[in-house]
Scaffold this motif. Structure first.
Motif, PDB file in Angstrom:
ATOM      1  N   TRP A  29       0.838  -1.208   0.000  1.00  0.00           N
ATOM      2  CA  TRP A  29       0.000   0.000   0.000  1.00  0.00           C
ATOM      3  C   TRP A  29       0.871   1.256   0.000  1.00  0.00           C
ATOM      4  N   THR A  30       1.943   1.214   0.774  1.00  0.00           N
ATOM      5  CA  THR A  30       2.877   2.340   0.803  1.00  0.00           C
ATOM      6  C   THR A  30       3.553   2.520  -0.551  1.00  0.00           C
TER       7      THR A  30
ATOM      8  N   ASP B 158      -2.688   6.397  -4.116  1.00  0.00           N
ATOM      9  CA  ASP B 158      -2.617   7.533  -5.046  1.00  0.00           C
ATOM     10  C   ASP B 158      -2.204   7.093  -6.446  1.00  0.00           C
ATOM     11  N   LEU B 159      -1.253   6.156  -6.531  1.00  0.00           N
ATOM     12  CA  LEU B 159      -0.803   5.707  -7.847  1.00  0.00           C
ATOM     13  C   LEU B 159      -1.948   5.025  -8.601  1.00  0.00           C
ATOM     14  N   LEU B 160      -2.748   4.232  -7.899  1.00  0.00           N
ATOM     15  CA  LEU B 160      -3.894   3.574  -8.531  1.00  0.00           C
ATOM     16  C   LEU B 160      -4.896   4.612  -9.016  1.00  0.00           C
ATOM     17  N   TYR B 161      -5.147   5.613  -8.188  1.00  0.00           N
ATOM     18  CA  TYR B 161      -6.082   6.670  -8.571  1.00  0.00           C
ATOM     19  C   TYR B 161      -5.595   7.422  -9.805  1.00  0.00           C
ATOM     20  N   GLU B 162      -4.330   7.817  -9.793  1.00  0.00           N
ATOM     21  CA  GLU B 162      -3.776   8.574 -10.917  1.00  0.00           C
ATOM     22  C   GLU B 162      -3.777   7.742 -12.197  1.00  0.00           C
ATOM     23  N   ARG B 163      -3.487   6.474 -12.066  1.00  0.00           N
ATOM     24  CA  ARG B 163      -3.477   5.605 -13.248  1.00  0.00           C
ATOM     25  C   ARG B 163      -4.892   5.439 -13.806  1.00  0.00           C
ATOM     26  N   GLN B 164      -5.866   5.230 -12.927  1.00  0.00           N
ATOM     27  CA  GLN B 164      -7.238   5.083 -13.378  1.00  0.00           C
ATOM     28  C   GLN B 164      -7.779   6.371 -13.978  1.00  0.00           C
TER      29      GLN B 164
ATOM     30  N   ALA C  17      -8.880  -3.951  -5.274  1.00  0.00           N
ATOM     31  CA  ALA C  17      -9.764  -4.916  -4.611  1.00  0.00           C
ATOM     32  C   ALA C  17      -9.027  -5.731  -3.550  1.00  0.00           C
ATOM     33  N   TYR C  18      -7.756  -6.058  -3.795  1.00  0.00           N
ATOM     34  CA  TYR C  18      -6.995  -6.829  -2.813  1.00  0.00           C
ATOM     35  C   TYR C  18      -6.897  -6.071  -1.492  1.00  0.00           C
ATOM     36  N   PHE C  19      -6.740  -4.770  -1.583  1.00  0.00           N
ATOM     37  CA  PHE C  19      -6.602  -3.946  -0.385  1.00  0.00           C
ATOM     38  C   PHE C  19      -7.963  -3.673   0.253  1.00  0.00           C
ATOM     39  N   ALA C  20      -8.949  -3.381  -0.589  1.00  0.00           N
ATOM     40  CA  ALA C  20     -10.291  -3.105  -0.066  1.00  0.00           C
ATOM     41  C   ALA C  20     -10.832  -4.311   0.696  1.00  0.00           C
ATOM     42  N   ARG C  21     -10.434  -5.504   0.262  1.00  0.00           N
ATOM     43  CA  ARG C  21     -10.890  -6.732   0.918  1.00  0.00           C
ATOM     44  C   ARG C  21     -10.585  -6.723   2.417  1.00  0.00           C
ATOM     45  N   VAL C  22      -9.475  -6.094   2.786  1.00  0.00           N
ATOM     46  CA  VAL C  22      -9.058  -6.131   4.194  1.00  0.00           C
ATOM     47  C   VAL C  22      -8.976  -4.734   4.812  1.00  0.00           C
ATOM     48  N   GLY C  23      -9.764  -3.796   4.253  1.00  0.00           N
ATOM     49  CA  GLY C  23      -9.968  -2.535   4.952  1.00  0.00           C
ATOM     50  C   GLY C  23      -9.221  -1.303   4.485  1.00  0.00           C
ATOM     51  N   TYR C  24      -8.400  -1.407   3.423  1.00  0.00           N
ATOM     52  CA  TYR C  24      -7.695  -0.227   2.906  1.00  0.00           C
ATOM     53  C   TYR C  24      -8.610   0.481   1.908  1.00  0.00           C
ATOM     54  N   ARG C  25      -8.810   1.780   2.092  1.00  0.00           N
ATOM     55  CA  ARG C  25      -9.687   2.528   1.196  1.00  0.00           C
ATOM     56  C   ARG C  25      -9.015   3.808   0.719  1.00  0.00           C
ATOM     57  N   HIS C  26      -9.443   4.255  -0.478  1.00  0.00           N
ATOM     58  CA  HIS C  26      -8.967   5.518  -1.056  1.00  0.00           C
ATOM     59  C   HIS C  26     -10.208   6.234  -1.574  1.00  0.00           C
ATOM     60  N   GLN C  27     -10.620   7.304  -0.912  1.00  0.00           N
ATOM     61  CA  GLN C  27     -11.900   7.936  -1.193  1.00  0.00           C
ATOM     62  C   GLN C  27     -12.017   8.444  -2.625  1.00  0.00           C
ATOM     63  N   ARG C  28     -10.963   9.095  -3.128  1.00  0.00           N
ATOM     64  CA  ARG C  28     -11.046   9.625  -4.499  1.00  0.00           C
ATOM     65  C   ARG C  28     -11.132   8.505  -5.521  1.00  0.00           C
TER      66      ARG C  28
ATOM     67  N   ALA D 146     -14.850  -5.547  -8.709  1.00  0.00           N
ATOM     68  CA  ALA D 146     -15.854  -4.545  -8.342  1.00  0.00           C
ATOM     69  C   ALA D 146     -16.679  -5.032  -7.156  1.00  0.00           C
ATOM     70  N   ARG D 147     -17.025  -6.311  -7.159  1.00  0.00           N
ATOM     71  CA  ARG D 147     -17.799  -6.873  -6.053  1.00  0.00           C
ATOM     72  C   ARG D 147     -17.033  -6.769  -4.740  1.00  0.00           C
ATOM     73  N   VAL D 148     -15.759  -7.140  -4.768  1.00  0.00           N
ATOM     74  CA  VAL D 148     -14.942  -7.110  -3.556  1.00  0.00           C
ATOM     75  C   VAL D 148     -14.718  -5.679  -3.075  1.00  0.00           C
ATOM     76  N   ALA D 149     -14.487  -4.776  -4.016  1.00  0.00           N
ATOM     77  CA  ALA D 149     -14.214  -3.382  -3.666  1.00  0.00           C
ATOM     78  C   ALA D 149     -15.473  -2.595  -3.315  1.00  0.00           C
ATOM     79  N   GLY D 150     -16.638  -3.202  -3.532  1.00  0.00           N
ATOM     80  CA  GLY D 150     -17.885  -2.518  -3.223  1.00  0.00           C
ATOM     81  C   GLY D 150     -18.266  -1.469  -4.238  1.00  0.00           C
ATOM     82  N   VAL D 151     -17.810  -1.653  -5.479  1.00  0.00           N
ATOM     83  CA  VAL D 151     -18.136  -0.719  -6.557  1.00  0.00           C
ATOM     84  C   VAL D 151     -19.416  -1.189  -7.240  1.00  0.00           C
ATOM     85  N   PRO D 152     -20.467  -0.383  -7.266  1.00  0.00           N
ATOM     86  CA  PRO D 152     -21.740  -0.823  -7.860  1.00  0.00           C
ATOM     87  C   PRO D 152     -21.589  -1.171  -9.341  1.00  0.00           C
ATOM     88  N   ARG D 153     -21.973  -2.371  -9.707  1.00  0.00           N
ATOM     89  CA  ARG D 153     -21.985  -2.805 -11.109  1.00  0.00           C
ATOM     90  C   ARG D 153     -23.191  -3.721 -11.323  1.00  0.00           C
TER      91      ARG D 153
END
Length: 312
Positions: A86-87, A93-99, A113-124, A155-162
């Motif tokens: 994550w660091t 931030d790198l994931l956000y900028e790339r997306q 999704a790997y990080f969101a699965r265990v509680g890491y979130r990035h609001q933007r 998307a399912r794991v990250a909680g992104v509506p699809r």
């Protein structure tokens, strides 16, 4: 030979535990070899060289934490690996900028999704993914059927509506057609395994695999395992073991686990095949990192599934 109440061999559980612990230890000790170069930007000219291994290590660690079957020390090592990755990604931030820069690519969501699965979130990134998922352009992106499953599961794991029709997605894959089993080849086998991983969210939703696919795999997985055990394709053998662990009633033979565990080096490295391993640590990491991840996931999920089966 001792067995569990459901027939899962005790030696298989022991081998799964040993393989998982050794593999996780290797990944943890060598995590710095997977660090991103200091000048890494969102372009990632060669994503597979460093970005992909970083995500795969996070996948293995996230499943250790999700399953909760590892020792306290191993769970701590898994959390260390997640924090390190994550660091490296700038806390997302790198994931956000790339997306943001490449809105049609899917790897930022899949890694996230790997990080969101265990509680890491990035609001933007959450906000951006929600928006992109609502666009017709994003829903219509061209990709192979097994890849579409991967994105849907992320998307399912990250909680992104699809809006997802899982039955339709699975039916579109090679596995969904239950084809002639002797027509499988090396590449198709990898596509098939990933269809199962993502349809079941790495075994967490084993009962959601369609009965036709479930029965087909029950019949033919042992045959395919024999083929790739004979050729010492340990990476693919490990992926087939994971497929077995994604079924409602895992049944991997103890001989498979014995041979898979015997291929693993004492330090936890799992070679990708029967060829010699380069003595240079950096080269060994590049060549065999994926297979060590596979070994970690295989052992983690098998141990958990065998435990679940015995509890029924």
């Amino acid at each position: 030979m001792n067995t569990s109440p459901t027939g899962a061999p005790v030696p298989a559980r022991q081998a799964a535990h040993l393989v998982a612990a050794r593999a996780l230890g290797w990944l943890h000790r060598n995590r710095s070899l997977g660090a991103l170069p200091p000048d890494t930007t969102a372009e990632l000219a060669d994503p597979d060289s460093v970005y992909k291994p970083l995500g795969e290590s996070a996948l293995a660690a996230s499943l250790v934490l999700r399953e909760g079957m590892a020792s306290v020390a191993d769970q701590r090592a898994a959390r260390d690996m997640m924090d390190f990755a994550w660091t490296q990604l700038g806390s997302g931030d790198l994931l956000y900028e790339r997306q943001l820069r490449y809105p049609l690519i899917t790897d930022p969501l899949e890694v996230y999704a790997y990080f969101a699965r265990v509680g890491y979130r990035h609001q933007r990134l959450d906000t951006l993914l929600d928006h992109l998922g609502s666009l017709t352009a994003h829903r219509g992106t061209e990709m192979l059927p097994n890849r579409r499953l991967a994105v849907a599961n992320a998307a399912r794991v990250a909680g992104v509506p699809r809006q997802v029709d899982w039955g339709e997605l699975i039916d579109a894959t090679w596995l969904g057609r239950a084809p002639e089993p002797w027509m499988i080849d090396w590449l198709t086998a990898y596509c098939m395994t990933h269809s199962v991983f993502n349809a079941t969210d790495w075994g967490a939703r084993a009962d959601e695999l369609p009965p036709v696919a479930r029965d087909y795999l029950t019949d033919w997985l042992p045959v395919w395992m024999d083929i790739w055990l004979e050729t010492q394709e340990w990476d693919l053998v490990g992926e087939l073991i994971i497929v077995d662990a994604c079924l409602p009633r895992p049944s991997c033979e103890p001989e498979v686990w014995e041979r898979f565990a015997a291929a693993q080096h004492p330090d936890g490295l799992m070679p990708r095949n029967g060829e010699p391993v380069d003595e240079d640590p950096a080269k060994a990491f590049r060549d065999h990192h994926h297979t060590v991840v596979v070994a970690s996931v295989a052992g983690t999920l098998a141990l958990s599934r065998y435990h679940d089966a015995a509890a029924v």
